[in-house]
Motif scaffolding. Structure first.
Motif, short mmCIF file in Angstrom:
data_model
loop_
_atom_site.label_atom_id
_atom_site.label_comp_id
_atom_site.label_asym_id
_atom_site.label_seq_id
_atom_site.Cartn_x
_atom_site.Cartn_y
_atom_site.Cartn_z
N ALA A 123 11.86 -0.13 7.35
CA ALA A 123 11.21 -0.16 5.97
C ALA A 123 12.49 0.84 5.21
CB ALA A 123 9.98 0.35 5.67
N LYS A 124 12.70 0.58 3.95
CA LYS A 124 13.83 1.32 3.28
C LYS A 124 12.52 2.13 2.48
CE LYS A 124 17.57 1.10 0.11
NZ LYS A 124 18.65 0.21 -0.39
N VAL A 125 12.63 3.48 2.78
CA VAL A 125 11.66 4.40 2.21
C VAL A 125 12.73 5.44 1.33
CG1 VAL A 125 10.07 6.04 2.37
CG2 VAL A 125 10.13 4.16 3.99
N GLU A 126 12.68 5.61 0.15
CA GLU A 126 13.43 6.56 -0.63
C GLU A 126 14.92 6.38 -0.23
OE1 GLU A 126 11.60 10.40 0.19
OE2 GLU A 126 9.90 9.90 -1.30
N GLY A 127 15.28 5.23 -0.14
CA GLY A 127 16.72 4.75 0.03
C GLY A 127 17.22 5.16 1.40
N VAL A 128 16.19 5.47 2.22
CA VAL A 128 16.77 5.68 3.82
C VAL A 128 15.98 4.57 4.93
CG1 VAL A 128 16.65 7.19 5.62
CG2 VAL A 128 17.23 7.96 3.52
N TYR A 129 16.53 3.78 5.38
CA TYR A 129 15.79 3.15 6.39
C TYR A 129 15.32 3.61 7.73
CZ TYR A 129 17.69 -1.36 4.35
OH TYR A 129 17.92 -2.37 3.49
N LYS A 130 13.77 3.32 7.89
CA LYS A 130 13.26 4.20 8.61
C LYS A 130 12.24 3.05 9.58
CE LYS A 130 12.43 8.25 6.21
NZ LYS A 130 11.48 9.27 5.69
N GLU A 164 0.83 -1.20 -0.05
CA GLU A 164 -0.03 0.09 0.01
C GLU A 164 0.83 1.15 -0.13
OE1 GLU A 164 -3.18 2.03 2.93
OE2 GLU A 164 -3.16 0.11 3.11
N TYR A 165 1.91 1.33 0.73
CA TYR A 165 2.89 2.39 0.62
C TYR A 165 4.00 2.35 -0.38
CZ TYR A 165 0.42 3.79 4.86
OH TYR A 165 -0.43 4.34 6.02
N GLY A 166 4.06 1.32 -1.02
CA GLY A 166 5.07 1.23 -1.95
C GLY A 166 6.33 0.93 -1.52
N VAL A 167 6.59 0.08 -0.46
CA VAL A 167 7.83 -0.15 0.33
C VAL A 167 8.09 -1.62 -0.13
CG1 VAL A 167 9.22 -0.43 2.35
CG2 VAL A 167 7.18 1.40 1.86
N ASP A 168 9.43 -1.90 -0.71
CA ASP A 168 9.83 -3.26 -0.95
C ASP A 168 10.41 -3.91 -0.14
OD1 ASP A 168 8.32 -2.84 -3.45
OD2 ASP A 168 10.27 -1.95 -4.20
N ASP A 169 11.49 -3.23 0.70
CA ASP A 169 12.40 -3.77 1.51
C ASP A 169 11.81 -3.68 3.06
OD1 ASP A 169 14.64 -4.53 2.91
OD2 ASP A 169 16.15 -3.29 1.97
N VAL A 170 11.07 -4.47 3.56
CA VAL A 170 10.84 -4.59 5.02
C VAL A 170 11.32 -5.74 5.78
CG1 VAL A 170 8.72 -4.72 6.29
CG2 VAL A 170 8.65 -3.39 4.16
N THR A 171 11.89 -5.51 7.01
CA THR A 171 12.16 -6.47 7.75
C THR A 171 11.66 -6.18 9.10
OG1 THR A 171 14.08 -5.19 8.55
CG2 THR A 171 14.37 -6.80 6.74
N VAL A 172 11.31 -7.48 9.83
CA VAL A 172 10.85 -7.26 11.30
C VAL A 172 11.93 -7.35 12.39
CG1 VAL A 172 9.24 -8.38 12.86
CG2 VAL A 172 8.68 -8.46 10.45
N GLY A 205 4.89 5.94 12.62
CA GLY A 205 6.40 6.15 12.25
C GLY A 205 6.64 7.52 11.68
N PRO A 206 7.88 7.60 11.15
CA PRO A 206 8.20 8.83 10.54
C PRO A 206 7.22 9.46 9.42
CG PRO A 206 10.29 7.78 10.63
CD PRO A 206 9.08 6.80 11.14
N GLY A 207 6.33 10.48 9.68
CA GLY A 207 5.39 10.93 8.67
C GLY A 207 4.25 10.19 8.67
N VAL A 208 4.04 9.05 9.64
CA VAL A 208 2.74 8.37 9.23
C VAL A 208 2.22 8.21 10.81
CG1 VAL A 208 1.86 6.07 8.94
CG2 VAL A 208 3.66 6.97 7.66
N ASN A 209 0.93 8.39 11.12
CA ASN A 209 0.15 8.35 12.35
C ASN A 209 -1.14 7.80 11.89
OD1 ASN A 209 -0.46 8.06 14.97
ND2 ASN A 209 -0.25 10.18 15.67
#
Length: 224
Positions: free
Chosen positions: A55-62, A7-15, A94-98
């Motif tokens: 999650a890697k968002v625009e090249g930065v892990y958040k 939904e948020y267009g994120v590919d690289d996600v780790t728990v 998280g950053p920019g999301v609530n």
């Protein structure tokens, strides 16, 4: 999490952490001790899952925190149990999301236990117990003829009476979607006025049955 990532267009996600809270317990990546659930009594409890993900968002892990809340319904027997989990909301911070959203169309049923390896070769058995649909509790009555290798019964108390038509003993496979575990063994498949049903036998001498109607719309369990 995969759904949210898409939904948020994120590919690289780790728990990084995962916790389940229910029945007054907090399980960090492990299992809840369900042996404390009362026997043969439908137990309702608040259910909460939370996870921290990177999650890697625009090249930065958040780092984000995902929470899913709802209610669990658990019915435990000596050799088996069935648990229904009905999420009612999820949130992401998280950053920019609530954000927090309501959930109305998700239900998960989990079946655990010791499948019967060898069924009785003859005789009949009557099973009684409980059924539930996430809102109401009903009563299960089911009879098995091991000579004919068939079974039939009904569920009352959930509105319209559910007629579990005569079905045949066969091999049963059940996958628990919520944790990826799998059960297989002897069981019965049949039709009903609410959709197809399937049940499995549990205990050394088929002392118990556990099953679902219409792909988990109704869960039921009984013993003889």
């Amino acid at each position: 999490m995969r759904k949210l990532a898409r939904e948020y267009g994120v590919d690289d996600v780790t728990v990084s952490t995962y916790q389940v809270s229910a029945l007054g317990q907090n399980a960090n990546g492990g299992s809840l001790d369900l042996s404390k659930v009362p026997l043969k009594q439908l137990t309702r409890a608040a259910h909460r899952e939370s996870a921290q993900v990177r999650a890697k968002v625009e090249g930065v892990y958040k780092t984000y925190t995902l929470t899913r809340s709802g209610e669990s319904h658990i019915y435990r027997q000596n050799y088996s149990l069935i648990a229904g989990i009905k999420p009612t909301s999820y949130s992401i911070q998280g950053p920019g999301v609530n954000e927090t959203e309501s959930i109305s169309d998700e239900d998960y049923l989990t079946i655990k236990g010791t499948p019967t390896k060898t069924l009785p070769a003859a005789g009949k058995a009557t099973y009684s117990g409980a059924a539930f649909d996430g809102k109401k509790q009903g009563v299960l009555n089911y009879s098995v003829d091991f000579n004919e290798k068939t079974g039939e019964g009904n569920i009352t108390g959930l509105g319209e009476k559910v007629i579990l038509n005569k079905g045949s003993i066969t091999h049963i496979d059940h996958n628990n979607e919520i944790d990826g575990s799998r059960l297989e063994g002897h069981g019965i498949k049949g039709s009903s006025n609410k959709g197809d049903y399937a049940l499995g036998f549990f205990g050394a001498n088929a002392e118990e049955i556990v099953g679902t109607v219409n792909d988990g719309e109704i869960g039921f369990a009984g013993s003889r």
